[in-house]
Structures are given as structure tokens and as C-alpha cells.
Design an enzyme around this catalytic site. Structure first.
Site, PDB file in Angstrom:
ATOM      1  N   TYR A   1       4.090   1.228   3.103  1.00 19.89           N
ATOM      2  CA  TYR A   1       2.811   0.836   3.803  1.00 19.89           C
ATOM      3  C   TYR A   1       1.656   1.514   3.078  1.00 19.89           C
ATOM      4  O   TYR A   1       1.529   2.711   3.076  1.00 19.89           O
ATOM      5  CB  TYR A   1       3.112   1.358   5.297  1.00 19.89           C
ATOM      6  CG  TYR A   1       2.021   0.900   6.148  1.00 19.89           C
ATOM      7  CD1 TYR A   1       1.521  -0.201   6.307  1.00 19.89           C
ATOM      8  CD2 TYR A   1       1.295   2.053   6.792  1.00 19.89           C
ATOM      9  CE1 TYR A   1       0.783  -0.819   7.477  1.00 19.89           C
ATOM     10  CE2 TYR A   1       0.132   1.709   7.492  1.00 19.89           C
ATOM     11  CZ  TYR A   1      -0.142   0.467   7.925  1.00 19.89           C
ATOM     12  OH  TYR A   1      -1.029   0.274   8.833  1.00 19.89           O
TER      13      TYR A   1
ATOM     14  N   ASP B   1      -0.784   6.285  -3.219  1.00 18.10           N
ATOM     15  CA  ASP B   1      -1.271   6.620  -1.760  1.00 18.10           C
ATOM     16  C   ASP B   1      -0.439   7.732  -1.269  1.00 18.10           C
ATOM     17  O   ASP B   1       0.999   7.611  -0.787  1.00 18.10           O
ATOM     18  CB  ASP B   1      -0.638   5.213  -1.237  1.00 18.10           C
ATOM     19  CG  ASP B   1      -1.023   5.263   0.423  1.00 18.10           C
ATOM     20  OD1 ASP B   1      -1.412   6.350   0.904  1.00 18.10           O
ATOM     21  OD2 ASP B   1      -0.840   4.317   1.052  1.00 18.10           O
TER      22      ASP B   1
ATOM     23  N   LYS C   1      -4.611  11.524   7.008  1.00 17.61           N
ATOM     24  CA  LYS C   1      -3.701  12.114   7.857  1.00 17.61           C
ATOM     25  C   LYS C   1      -3.867  13.945   7.714  1.00 17.61           C
ATOM     26  O   LYS C   1      -4.988  14.181   8.363  1.00 17.61           O
ATOM     27  CB  LYS C   1      -2.304  11.943   7.629  1.00 17.61           C
ATOM     28  CG  LYS C   1      -1.830  10.268   8.226  1.00 17.61           C
ATOM     29  CD  LYS C   1      -0.671   9.931   8.110  1.00 17.61           C
ATOM     30  CE  LYS C   1      -0.503   8.530   8.690  1.00 17.61           C
ATOM     31  NZ  LYS C   1      -0.066   7.515   7.666  1.00 17.61           N
TER      32      LYS C   1
HETATM   33  C1  LIG Z   1      -0.888   6.170   7.638  1.00 15.83           C
HETATM   34  C2  LIG Z   1      -0.865   5.619   6.320  1.00 15.83           C
HETATM   35  C3  LIG Z   1      -1.752   4.767   5.815  1.00 15.83           C
HETATM   36  C4  LIG Z   1      -2.756   4.264   6.985  1.00 15.83           C
HETATM   37  O1  LIG Z   1      -3.598   5.287   7.143  1.00 15.83           O
HETATM   38  P1  LIG Z   1      -4.421   5.027   8.508  1.00 15.83           P
HETATM   39  O2  LIG Z   1      -5.465   6.108   8.833  1.00 15.83           O
HETATM   40  O3  LIG Z   1      -3.414   4.314   9.648  1.00 15.83           O
HETATM   41  O4  LIG Z   1      -5.374   3.783   8.480  1.00 15.83           O
HETATM   42  C5  LIG Z   1      -1.914   4.390   4.507  1.00 15.83           C
HETATM   43  N1  LIG Z   1      -0.948   4.686   3.638  1.00 15.83           N
HETATM   44  C6  LIG Z   1      -0.063   5.634   4.018  1.00 15.83           C
HETATM   45  C7  LIG Z   1       1.124   5.852   3.118  1.00 15.83           C
HETATM   46  C8  LIG Z   1       0.150   6.062   5.301  1.00 15.83           C
HETATM   47  O5  LIG Z   1       1.191   6.674   5.700  1.00 15.83           O
END
Ligand SMILES: *Cc1c(COP(=O)(O)O)cnc(C)c1O
Length: 430
Positions: A146, A241, A269
Site C-alpha cells: 500500500y 516507500d 508516520k
Molecule cells: C500509511 C502508509 C502510506 C500512506 O500514508 P498516509 O499518511 O496514510 O497518507 C503510504 N505508504 C505506506 C507504506 C504506508 O504504510
């Protein structure tokens, strides 16, 4: 399932009047596990409390950010001090330089960085930069990873091998996702095939090097190594990511763990410490393509917000205290070992894995290495486990497809209380 929590029920009914599904982010709605989401009134250390005043040991930590525990006094103080000086200026601040310098120092592949307000913005902007820098449109992602909810990334695999993807959301034009190739995670031959057949049209590969959005799945070292080689060979940009894994699996993120240098990295995060800070950064020559010095446009009214940056910077300082990740890793491993032993005693098929302060729980006999293996877990039993633990005052992610998070506030007593509860619940669901 005993949902007798009247105030949560009342609030959920009320929320649904004005908010679709009653929540502002879908997974919070408990659709996967059933029942009523808890409405949280406050949080401290490893705990939060719901509207009925019931206390839970929290293993979500706001989906990752709360790595030093909720409402850490130093983070709260930094936020209060920053807020008292003004909430947002729309002009640069020294705090933004400080956090940028810190990110560049702690993640050596990041030579320059831009702050944004969400992980979605970070990955979306990194994609645009990769496309802008290469002049290519096609991107590669992996099933089960994701990367936020930008149009190009809400895609699942097409019907045939190496066919372009299908949208996973209504409202995403086919014209967008026809540029997104979705491959199997940890499948090296397939990745090689993709580059052999269309490598010189691929702008970038984006990957979660430790995947945390299909439960927890580790990339194999070989998978990442070949990915790096192929991107270099074909001139594609490699994007890690690390919105979830950054400062969660260790100080330098998954890239430090595997010893692989991506061209661009997305962070989020933890780096916001619970307030909206995310970032993308990497090779300076790539980052020089960004406006205002380059042709790739990207902007944000609240980017680098001073209050959010204060929370993030303070959190980044706290995770650098001596022994922080050793302790966090040990506590997380202790949790997984305790849960596994408890399941074994009850004869429940269960195993777990942990990387740094992140863990996976699998209701199967084998730690998965692909999305398909993960999906084959016993969802029904997970749901019963989830609700059993919730009744016991332990809050795990309300879906089998999510990773869990431990904070530095999860001390031995908290882990032991969790494992004791799990022993009772496993016995009930055996
Ligand atoms: C949480 C997450 C996102 C998206 O971040 P948001 O702050 O919710 O938009 C993108 N990539 C990864 C791997 C994530 O865990």
C-alpha cells in the site's frame, strides 16, 4: 461477540449521520472484524481509553507514529511550546531545516528532502518526480503493498502476467492505471521478465521493503538486490516507500537493514510523531527537479507546519537515545514469542514475525512471503481472536491484513498482561 459498550454504539450511530461509514479512514470502521469501533477519549504510554472509560493496551500506535508511546511528555511539551509561538506561517522556519538535516543524516540515501503532510502526498510526489526526471510514464508496484491513495497506486494486478492493472477504487480512470504494472512481491523472475520486455519505459519501481500493509511480510534480500540492479541498468528510479518502516524497523529504516540504497524514499508516520508530517527525498540530482528550481510541481499550505515539525523532531530525538531500538526490538520479539507459545498451548495454528518495533500475526502454520500466502490465513479465527482480545482490553489492528506496532512504553508488565490475555482467548477459540 460481546459489544456491550453503549457509549461507543451511540457515538458510532451518531457519526454515521454526518460521516460516511462513521469514520474518517475506512479500516477504523471494524468492517473486516464486525462490531462497533471504539471511540477514543485519551491515550497515554501504551494505553488508550474508549468512551466508556475502558482501558486498552494499544498495538496500533496510530498505525505507527506512536513509537515512543502516546502523549510522551517531551513531545507534548514541544508541541505546546510550538503552538504558543503560532500555528502556521506559510513562510519558511528554522525547524524545517533542522528536521531536513536530521533526516538526511539518519537516512544516508536522502541527500535532499521535501516535507509534506501525509504519506499519500509523499509517494504521489515521488512518483511524479520519477516520471518527470525520466520522461517515462510506466510504474511498477507489487501486489499487497500500500502506498497511499493516489490514483496511480490504487491498482491491483491485471488478469494476465505483465498486463497493466485494474483500479481498486471506483473513480480511478483506466487511463491512469494503464501505466501501472502490478507484480508479485518477492518474485524475482517476474521482475526480470518485466524489465526485459519493457524496462526502457519504466519510470520507477515503488516498494515497501518490509511490507506492513499485507500484515507483515519481509522482502527477500535477493528480491531487493535484483530490483536495485535492474533499476540501475534500465535507468528507472527505485523508490522505497518507508512511510511505515522508516524509523520503525530501525534507525535507518528498511534500507539500512538490507543495505540497499534507493534513489528516493518516502517517509511518514513516525517522523511526525502523531502530527501530520511526511517527506520524500533522495538523490540530490533527482530532487533538483522539484519546483521552484526544477520543472516538477509540488506544494502544500501546511507542508513543514511548525507544530507538526516540533512533534516529529522531538520524536526523532527520542528514538536516538542509546539502546532505543534494541529495547524496542526485544519487547516486540517477546510479544511475538509469548503469543506463539500461548497459541501452541491451546493448539491453535498461529505464528508470528517481528522486525524492529513492527510485528505480524498469522493464523496459519507458516510465516507468509507473498500476498497470496498471507490471504490464505484463517480470517474467521483471527476475527474471534481480535474480539476476544478486545474484550480483554487489548487492541490489535481490526483486520488480519495489518501489521502491529509496539512502542517503547510497552514494558515487560504490559507484554505479560497481553500474553496472559492471549492465553485465555486462544483457549476459547481453539
Ligand atoms: C500509511 C502508509 C502510506 C500512506 O500514508 P498516509 O499518511 O496514510 O497518507 C503510504 N505508504 C505506506 C507504506 C504506508 O504504510
Amino acid at each position: 461477540m460481546t459489544d456491550t459498550t453503549s457509549k461507543n454504539d451511540t457515538l458510532f450511530a451518531r457519526a454515521q449521520q454526518t460521516t460516511p461509514g462513521g469514520v474518517n479512514s475506512p479500516v477504523r470502521a471494524f468492517r473486516s472484524v464486525g462490531g462497533t469501533p471504539r471511540f477514543i477519549t485519551r491515550a497515554e504510554g501504551p494505553y488508550f481509553w474508549d468512551a466508556d472509560g475502558k482501558r486498552y493496551i494499544d498495538y496500533i500506535g496510530s498505525w505507527g507514529p506512536a513509537i515512543v508511546g502516546h502523549a510522551h511528555p517531551k513531545v507534548v511539551k514541544a508541541v505546546q511550546d510550538a503552538a504558543a509561538r503560532g500555528l502556521s506561517f506559510g513562510a519558511p522556519t528554522e525547524g524545517e531545516i533542522e528536521i531536513a538535516e536530521e533526516l538526511c543524516r539518519l537516512v544516508p540515501s536522502i541527500e535532499q528532502v521535501r516535507l509534506v503532510s501525509s504519506g499519500t502526498e509523499a509517494t504521489m510526489s515521488a512518483l511524479r518526480l520519477a516520471r518527470g526526471a525520466t520522461g517515462r510514464d510506466k510504474i511498477v508496484k507489487f501486489e499487497g503493498c500500500y502506498h497511499g491513495h493516489a490514483d496511480s497506486l490504487l491498482v491491483k494486478a491485471g488478469s494476465g502476467l505483465l498486463t497493466f492493472g485494474n483500479p481498486t477504487s471506483a473513480g480511478v480512470p483506466e487511463d491512469f492505471v494503464k501505466h501501472t504494472l502490478v507484480l508479485d512481491y518477492n518474485n524475482v523472475p517476474q521482475l526480470e521478465d518485466a524489465f526485459a520486455s519493457m524496462g526502457d519505459t519504466i519510470a520507477c519501481v515503488i516498494v515497501e521493503a518490509v511490507a506492513g500493509n499485507m500484515n507483515l511480510i519481509r522482502a527477500t534480500p535477493d528480491f531487493l538486490r535484483r530490483m536495485r540492479e535492474l533499476c540501475t541498468e534500465y535507468g528507472a528510479v527505485l523508490i522505497f516507500d518507508e512511510v511505515m518502516s522508516g524509523f520503525r524497523v530501525g534507525l535507518g529504516g528498511a534500507q539500512a537493514l538490507y543495505g540497499i540504497t534507493p534513489d528516493l524514499t518516502a517517509l511518514g508516520k513516525v517522523i511526525g510523531g502523531g502530527l501530520p508530517v511526511a517527506a520524500f527525498g533522495g538523490r540530490a540530482d533527482l530532487m533538483h527537479n522539484m519546483a521552484p528550481i526544477g520543472p516538477v510541481y509540488q506544494a502544500g499550505t501546511l507542508s513543514g507546519n511548525p507544530v507538526a515539525v516540533a512533534a516529529g523532531m522531538t520524536t526523532l530525538k527520542l528514538v536516538q537515545e542509546p539502546g532505543f531500538y534494541e529495547k524496542l526490538g526485544a519487547q516486540t520479539a517477546k510479544l511475538v514469542e509469548g503469543l506463539t507459545a500461548a497459541a501452541q498451548e491451546a493448539g491453535v495454528a498461529f505464528c508470528g514475525d517481528a522486525v524492529g518495533g513492527m510485528f505480524g500475526m498469522y493464523f496459519s502454520n507458516q510465516v507468509p512471503s507473498t500476498y497470496g500466502q498471507m490471504m490464505a490465513g484463517d480470517k474467521e479465527r483471527f476475527n474471534r481472536f481480535f474480539h476476544g482480545m478486545l474484550d480483554e482490553g487489548v487492541y490489535f489492528a481490526p483486520a488480519m491484513f495489518e501489521a502491529g506496532f509496539v512502542s517503547s512504553a510497552h514494558d515487560d508488565a504490559v507484554i505479560e498482561e497481553t500474553v496472559a490475555a492471549a492465553r485465555r482467548v486462544f483457549a476459547r477459540i481453539a
